[in-house]
Scaffold this active site. Structure first.
Site, PDB file in Angstrom:
ATOM      1  N   LYS A 178       1.732  -2.922   8.826  1.00 52.06           N
ATOM      2  CA  LYS A 178       2.866  -1.835   9.144  1.00 52.06           C
ATOM      3  C   LYS A 178       3.904  -2.798   9.034  1.00 52.06           C
ATOM      4  CE  LYS A 178       2.866   2.074   9.742  1.00 52.06           C
ATOM      5  NZ  LYS A 178       3.139   2.394   8.376  1.00 52.06           N
ATOM      6  N   LEU A 200       0.706  -1.323   0.171  1.00 53.61           N
ATOM      7  CA  LEU A 200       0.175  -0.441  -0.109  1.00 53.61           C
ATOM      8  C   LEU A 200       1.279   1.747   0.001  1.00 53.61           C
ATOM      9  CD1 LEU A 200      -3.006  -1.305   2.542  1.00 53.61           C
ATOM     10  CD2 LEU A 200      -2.779  -0.755   0.556  1.00 53.61           C
ATOM     11  N   GLY A 249       8.692   6.891   6.288  1.00 54.74           N
ATOM     12  CA  GLY A 249       9.844   6.658   7.477  1.00 54.74           C
ATOM     13  C   GLY A 249       9.977   5.825   8.184  1.00 54.74           C
ATOM     14  N   PHE A 250       8.995   4.666   8.600  1.00 47.48           N
ATOM     15  CA  PHE A 250       8.564   3.716   9.648  1.00 47.48           C
ATOM     16  C   PHE A 250       8.415   1.855   8.877  1.00 47.48           C
ATOM     17  CE2 PHE A 250       6.697   7.108  11.699  1.00 47.48           C
ATOM     18  CZ  PHE A 250       7.217   7.452  12.759  1.00 47.48           C
ATOM     19  N   GLY A 251       8.113   1.759   7.546  1.00 44.34           N
ATOM     20  CA  GLY A 251       8.328   0.481   7.060  1.00 44.34           C
ATOM     21  C   GLY A 251       7.464   1.129   6.150  1.00 44.34           C
ATOM     22  N   ARG A 252       6.817  -0.462   5.528  1.00 48.86           N
ATOM     23  CA  ARG A 252       5.904  -0.481   4.254  1.00 48.86           C
ATOM     24  C   ARG A 252       4.993  -1.309   4.906  1.00 48.86           C
ATOM     25  NH1 ARG A 252       9.701  -3.925  -0.193  1.00 48.86           N
ATOM     26  NH2 ARG A 252      11.148  -2.973  -0.508  1.00 48.86           N
ATOM     27  N   VAL A 253       4.005  -0.599   4.446  1.00 49.99           N
ATOM     28  CA  VAL A 253       2.471  -0.683   4.486  1.00 49.99           C
ATOM     29  C   VAL A 253       1.853  -1.975   3.553  1.00 49.99           C
ATOM     30  CG1 VAL A 253       0.204  -0.195   5.554  1.00 49.99           C
ATOM     31  CG2 VAL A 253       2.155   0.831   5.941  1.00 49.99           C
ATOM     32  N   ASP A 273       4.606  13.600  12.508  1.00 51.96           N
ATOM     33  CA  ASP A 273       4.210  13.313  10.915  1.00 51.96           C
ATOM     34  C   ASP A 273       3.498  13.963  10.174  1.00 51.96           C
ATOM     35  OD1 ASP A 273       5.889  12.918   8.682  1.00 51.96           O
ATOM     36  OD2 ASP A 273       5.127  10.336   8.963  1.00 51.96           O
TER      37      ASP A 273
END
EC number: 2.7.11.-
Length: 636
Positions: free
Chosen positions: A103, A80, A84-88, A201
């Site tokens: 996530k 999706l 900055g925190f990773g992939r979804v 953010d």
């Protein structure tokens, strides 16, 4: 037997009581799952001490295999987005068939399980309709995953800048509803949670929309889960990721506050109004940064309709647009303390999100806003000709987080403002009173001057009438010369006020050089009388025309200078008396000439006064004397 023993807790081991209820075999041994899953039998004192843990919000634990199956082994087609925190990834739970958003956090710099679980618990406590709900987590080995509810409508960024073919653009009311919902979620994080949660953010891609455009905030409260915390390289990349949304104090390296989130919200609201990206490299250099481009427009309300999104096609209330821009400009103040509270922004947007054409009504009570500056700014934006409300840096103090201190400061400011308004109103009234008094005095003075002028004119007319009555009698040559001399003196006084010293000196020199002439007439020759009288009449007519021109010039000069001055009044009187005396002199001169011709026995001399061409009567005497002398010389 074993079944009988299992019925009593005293026969069960400590290890079996602490065993988790789920079948997650890949978890680490140091994870205490009983904090999330209480034991089945809670009859001992130890389980009673764990009652607060039972009140924790229900958070489901997932194993990695289950989430990998839900996301088709994390395929690219299920991706999706990436932040900055990773992939979804989008996934479907096989056990329930529920759509979820998984996530996958970055593995670098991960915290231990205890710290991770503590943050998960804090996230699970945050429940609000405008926040994406946390469903569960996974902590198998080095894997750290969070499972959220799936929001089907995509992000606000997709609807603003990445519209699908045939998709209609969002109208004004829909945009204001999205802003209002996002403000509600942010208000919950700032004011309804203790301690307050700083979003850090907030941007258009983190505002998700469902099928009915209902907004939900995501990626909130994850700053403590951020991998690589303390790593300067990673932090710089995070700043680049939020460039255009981050507050000025964030780029300066200062501590972030809830007012930093208000700034980011102002950028999102500006995107909703203009339809422009926060950073757009395809624009000219002076328009790439949205906030920098909009700052000059905030000062010119006439340009507000031009900054609106062209896709709106001006289908919005101009008053509502002005108020939305006013809210945006307040959120984008340079100083954090000058920005409004998100609660006040939420109240203001609640009116703009309604299906009305008038925007925020002017009858909104002051109590609706915690900070009264918001109500003042919106009231000033009731018309199209008001600039945005801006708090100066001098008035900005260190506002405390408590509402009581802020209210006291606002009350003091209001009292000062009221005192200043009262003082200014008093000064205006005094100025108006003094102006009216001065007008009355000037009117009375002008009336007095007019009365004096009229009285002097009447006196001049009386004197002229008396002189005309006496002029009917024959006067001698000495009396005529005396009258001419008086006229010369009055005229010289008048000319001395109008001309400079050089002209007066030249005039006096001319007068000193001229001499009076005398002529004698022959009393024995009758045929010369007719020719002489004819020439004198012609000269008198020419002199009358010249004299009328001079009178008109004198009148225009006298009336063009100062109408209300006493000097001008005296000049008018002198000119009128001068005109009357000249008429009398003409009549007397004609009678005198007739007397001279009728007597024909005595030679009489005519006194001529040389005034360098300035006096009409003096020039007449000179012309007559010269002509008579010429005639007498011819006859001799």
């Amino acid at each position: 037997m074993i079944i009988m023993m299992n019925c009593f807790p005293c026969f069960t081991s400590q290890k079996s009581r602490n065993a988790p209820c789920t079948t997650n075999e890949t978890n680490d041994d140091n994870v205490e799952h009983d904090e999330f899953r209480p034991p089945v039998v809670a009859t001992t004192k130890r389980t009673e001490e764990r009652e607060p843990a039972e009140q924790q919000p229900p958070v489901k634990t997932f194993n990695f295999r289950e989430l990998a199956t839900a996301t088709k082994n994390f395929r690219q087609e299920c991706l999706l987005g990436e932040g900055g925190f990773g992939r979804v990834y989008k996934g479907t739970l096989q056990s329930t068939g529920q759509l979820v958003a998984v996530k996958q956090l970055d593995k670098h710099g991960l915290h231990g399980n205890k710290e991770f679980l503590a943050e998960v618990l804090s996230l699970a406590k945050l429940e609000h309709p405008n926040l994406v709900k946390l469903i569960g987590y996974c902590a198998d080995g080095d894997q750290r995953l969070l499972v959220f509810e799936y929001v089907s409508g995509g992000s606000l960024q997709d609807h603003l800048y990445e519209q699908k073919p045939g998709q209609k653009p969002m109208d004004w009311i829909t945009r204001m509803k999205i802003a209002f919902g996002a403000a509600q979620g942010l208000d919950y994080l700032h004011d309804k949670v203790t301690p307050a949660v700083i979003y850090r953010d907030l941007k258009a891609s983190n505002i998700l929309l469902d099928a009915e455009f209902y907004p939900k905030l995501c990626d909130f409260g994850l700053h403590n889960l951020e991998p690589g915390t303390g790593d300067s390289l990673f932090l710089s990349s995070r700043v680049m990721d939020t460039y255009g949304y981050s507050a000025p104090e964030y780029t300066r390296g200062d501590d972030l506050t809830v007012k930093s989130d208000v700034y980011s919200f102002g950028v999102v609201l500006l995107e909703l109004i203009t339809g422009r990206r926060a950073i757009d490299t395809t624009k000219p250099n002076d328009e790439q940064n949205l906030v920098a481009w909009a700052q000059p427009i905030f000062k010119d309300p006439k340009r507000y309709p031009d900054m609106a999104d062209p896709l709106l096609r001006k289908n919005f209330s101009e008053r509502g647009l002005n108020q939305a821009v006013a809210i945006t400009s307040m959120c984008l103040q340079e100083e954090p303390t000058a920005r409004p509270l998100i609660s006040d922004v939420m109240v203001a947007l609640s009116f703009l999100s309604m299906s009305t054409e008038d925007g925020i009504p002017a009858t909104v009570p002051m109590e609706s806003f915690r900070d009264k500056s918001m109500s003042i700014a919106l009231s000033r934006h009731g018309s199209c000709s008001v600039t945005p409300f801006c708090i100066s840096r001098k008035d900005v103090g260190n506002k405390s987080s408590s509402s009581s201190d802020s209210e006291d400061e606002e009350e003091e400011k209001e009292q000062k403002a009221e005192k200043e308004e009262e003082s200014t109103s008093k000064k205006r009234q005094e100025q108006e009173e003094t102006a009216t008094d001065s007008d009355d005095e000037s009117d009375s003075n002008s009336e007095k001057d007019q009365e004096e002028e009229q009285s002097q004119l009447e006196k001049a007319r009386e004197s002229s009438s008396s002189s005309s009555d006496s002029g009917s009698e024959r006067r001698s040559i000495d009396e005529t010369n005396a009258t001419a001399q008086s006229l010369k003196i009055s005229y010289s006084n008048y000319s001395s006020e109008e001309e400079d010293n050089e002209k007066l000196s030249s005039k006096s020199s001319c007068k000193s050089n001229e001499e009076s002439t005398f002529s004698r007439y022959d009393s024995g020759r009758d045929h010369d009388d007719s020719s002489r009288n004819t020439s004198m009449r012609i000269n008198s007519l020419a002199h009358d025309d010249k004299e009328e021109d001079e009178e008109e010039n004198h009148e225009t000069r006298s009336y063009s200078d100062h109408d209300d001055s006493p000097r001008n009044t005296s000049m008018r009187i002198n000119s009128l008396s001068h005109d009357d005396d000249e008429e009398e002199e003409e009549e007397n001169h004609q009678t005198r000439l007739e007397h001279i011709h009728s007597s024909k026995s005595e030679d009489q001399s005519v006194y001529s006064d040389d005034d360098a061409g300035e006096s009409g009567e003096s020039s007449l005497h000179r012309i007559e004397a010269k002509e008579e002398e010429h005639i007498s010389s011819d006859h001799d």
